[in-house]
Scaffold this motif. Structure first.
Motif, mmCIF file in Angstrom:
data_model
loop_
_atom_site.group_PDB
_atom_site.id
_atom_site.type_symbol
_atom_site.label_atom_id
_atom_site.label_comp_id
_atom_site.label_asym_id
_atom_site.label_seq_id
_atom_site.Cartn_x
_atom_site.Cartn_y
_atom_site.Cartn_z
ATOM 1 N N ASP A 104 0.957 -1.042 0.230
ATOM 2 C CA ASP A 104 0.236 0.115 0.058
ATOM 3 C C ASP A 104 0.831 0.929 0.152
ATOM 4 O O ASP A 104 2.260 1.239 1.195
ATOM 5 C CB ASP A 104 -0.956 -0.030 1.650
ATOM 6 N N ILE A 105 0.380 2.752 -0.880
ATOM 7 C CA ILE A 105 1.431 3.588 -1.045
ATOM 8 C C ILE A 105 1.611 4.202 0.179
ATOM 9 O O ILE A 105 0.110 4.284 0.416
ATOM 10 C CB ILE A 105 1.162 4.212 -2.840
ATOM 11 N N ASP A 106 2.170 4.765 0.837
ATOM 12 C CA ASP A 106 2.262 5.411 2.216
ATOM 13 C C ASP A 106 1.537 7.252 1.797
ATOM 14 O O ASP A 106 2.257 7.410 0.971
ATOM 15 C CB ASP A 106 3.804 5.342 3.007
ATOM 16 N N GLY A 110 -2.672 16.638 -6.912
ATOM 17 C CA GLY A 110 -3.646 16.326 -8.058
ATOM 18 C C GLY A 110 -3.461 14.863 -8.665
ATOM 19 O O GLY A 110 -2.695 14.102 -8.992
ATOM 20 N N HIS A 111 -4.669 15.354 -9.503
ATOM 21 C CA HIS A 111 -5.194 13.005 -9.384
ATOM 22 C C HIS A 111 -4.276 13.003 -10.269
ATOM 23 O O HIS A 111 -4.207 11.470 -10.880
ATOM 24 C CB HIS A 111 -7.193 13.198 -9.027
ATOM 25 N N LEU A 112 -3.928 13.401 -11.266
ATOM 26 C CA LEU A 112 -3.251 12.516 -12.836
ATOM 27 C C LEU A 112 -2.409 12.695 -11.673
ATOM 28 O O LEU A 112 -1.997 11.071 -12.896
ATOM 29 C CB LEU A 112 -3.612 14.248 -13.545
ATOM 30 N N GLY A 157 -6.054 -2.937 -4.418
ATOM 31 C CA GLY A 157 -8.005 -1.480 -4.423
ATOM 32 C C GLY A 157 -7.442 -0.137 -4.786
ATOM 33 O O GLY A 157 -6.097 -0.373 -6.136
ATOM 34 N N GLY A 158 -7.529 0.929 -4.578
ATOM 35 C CA GLY A 158 -7.306 2.263 -4.687
ATOM 36 C C GLY A 158 -5.656 2.317 -5.261
ATOM 37 O O GLY A 158 -5.727 2.197 -6.603
ATOM 38 N N GLU A 159 -4.594 2.269 -3.704
ATOM 39 C CA GLU A 159 -3.326 2.682 -3.889
ATOM 40 C C GLU A 159 -2.989 1.338 -3.787
ATOM 41 O O GLU A 159 -1.765 1.193 -3.111
ATOM 42 C CB GLU A 159 -3.034 3.946 -3.421
#
Ligand code: GTP
Length: 386
Positions: A257-259, A269-271, A298-300
């Motif tokens: 999982d990315i911290d 930003g999301h990009l 999942g997400g990240e």
């Protein structure tokens, strides 16, 4: 049974015309899916047979010259359609060189009988062979029904053409004008019907198989990162678990999982966040063995499966991944975006009561501990932690 030859030509023309209409209609929505090229081929096929029907009543350059050139054009269009369906670039000049060769040869030889028949058969034989070779080469599943139909259609056309060549070589060319009805003509011309039906159905079926394959692929791939999506990696986990249980070999399951990923999104930003996810996924795929599996859980969060890997091996792999990530920050436009992973790791030989949900749950608990312990680290769960 002997049929009237012009009547067979007319029936083939009608069948080809109907099929052409259906294919061109089907190809209206997706312009580059090969259906319109297939439809154009059938249209040329129908027109060729219309020319043959007029044999003896219209000039030879039209009934034989234009007729056979149109047939060569039809085969060229089938080849273009085949390549389009497989998403391949179409070598137009190479494909249309053979119809041009047919036109040139027949313009020169139209007043002769055997040489013009020979030249026409030779060009068509070459085209059928080319079509069959391309069909074979692009067959993803060699046993697919579509490829089988096209190979069969090509093979039957080839037999028909070879029969004509044998007849010409043995001096029976006089039996083969398009307005003469005999057994040899009935067999040879009826082959045209089979070819039209097999080619058109083969092309439609091939396009359908390709669309189904693309849909299957889309259902299993994460669109942002291009790696396996949650459904695919969970299916892989079930598979590997079952394999490890049966073989009694170890399996390692790592949740990465990315911290503080939210901070990347919030600051840049999301990009920028998306770019980090894409580069992280690419790095993981690049560093792992082919037999290992990685997917976006999942997400990240990424799920990594390491078959045949015990505790020490898994820790080495995970440390290697963390070092690679530390050494290669993501980039987004001018920005350099360093990021780190926390990892929860379960390793062991799965037992009878271990489901993938349960083992991933253990890895998740270990991941939670890694986060609670300050992040940028690995926590072990399960028997390996002891
Ligand atoms: N850019 C981008 N962000 C995403 C995507 N999926 C999830 N996220 C974001 O990922 C962030 C996850 O935030 P948190 O769950 O708080 O996790 P975190 O910030 O990494 O914190 P820790 O995991 O505790 O270190 C949320 O802001 C989500 O909106 C995506 O596909 N693209």
């Amino acid at each position: 049974m002997i049929f009237n030859t012009p009547t067979i030509f007319a029936s083939v023309a009608l069948v080809a015309l109907i099929m052409a209409f259906c294919l061109i209609l089907a190809g209206q929505e997706h312009k580059r899916d090969g259906m319109r090229a297939g439809g154009a081929g059938l249209l040329a096929h129908a027109l060729a047979y219309c020319c043959y029907t007029l044999y003896g009543e219209a000039p030879l350059w039209l009934t034989y010259g234009v007729g056979n050139t149109l047939l060569a054009l039809a085969l060229a269009c089938y080849a273009a359609s085949l390549l389009r369906i497989h998403g391949q670039p179409v070598p137009w000049s190479r494909i249309f060189a053979l119809p041009l060769l047919m036109a040139a040869a027949l313009a020169l030889l139209i007043e002769t009988r055997e040489p013009r028949m020979f030249a026409a058969c030779l060009v068509l034989i070459l085209q059928c062979l080319l079509l069959m070779v391309w069909t074979w080469r692009h067959a993803r599943h060699p046993g697919s029904r579509a490829h089988l139909l096209l190979l069969l259609g090509g093979g039957i056309s080839l037999i028909g053409l070879l029969l004509r060549v044998v007849a010409i070589a043995t001096g029976a060319a006089a039996d083969l004008p398009y307005n003469v009805s005999n057994l040899r003509q009935t067999v040879s011309v009826s082959i045209g019907t089979v070819t039209v039906i097999m080619f058109s159905l083969g092309l439609v079926l091939m396009a359908k198989e390709r669309t189904e394959a693309a849909l299957r692929e889309m259902a299993l791939r994460d669109p942002l990162t291009g790696i396996a999506n949650r459904r695919a990696i969970l299916a892989a986990c079930e598979r590997e678990l079952e394999r490890a249980r049966r073989a009694g070999t170890p399996l390692a399951i790592a949740l990465l999982d990315i911290d503080h990923f939210k901070r990347i999104n919030d600051s840049h930003g999301h990009l920028a966040g998306d770019a980090v996810l894409r580069q992280a996924a690419a790095l993981l795929r690049q560093r792992l063995r082919l037999s290992d599996e990685v997917g976006r859980y999942g997400g990240e969060e990424f799920l990594v499966l390491l078959p045949d890997t015990g505790r020490d091996g898994a820790l080495t792999v995970v440390d290697g991944l963390r070092a690679a990530v530390a050494g290669q920050p993501a980039q987004f436009a001018e920005l350099v975006l360093p990021y780190r992973f926390s990892v929860g790791l379960w390793c062991g030989v799965p037992g009878a009561g271990d489901s993938s949900d349960r083992l991933i749950g253990h890895a998740d608990t270990a991941l939670y501990q890694a986060k609670a312990g300050g992040r940028d680290g690995v926590c072990l769960a399960g028997p390996a932690a002891a």
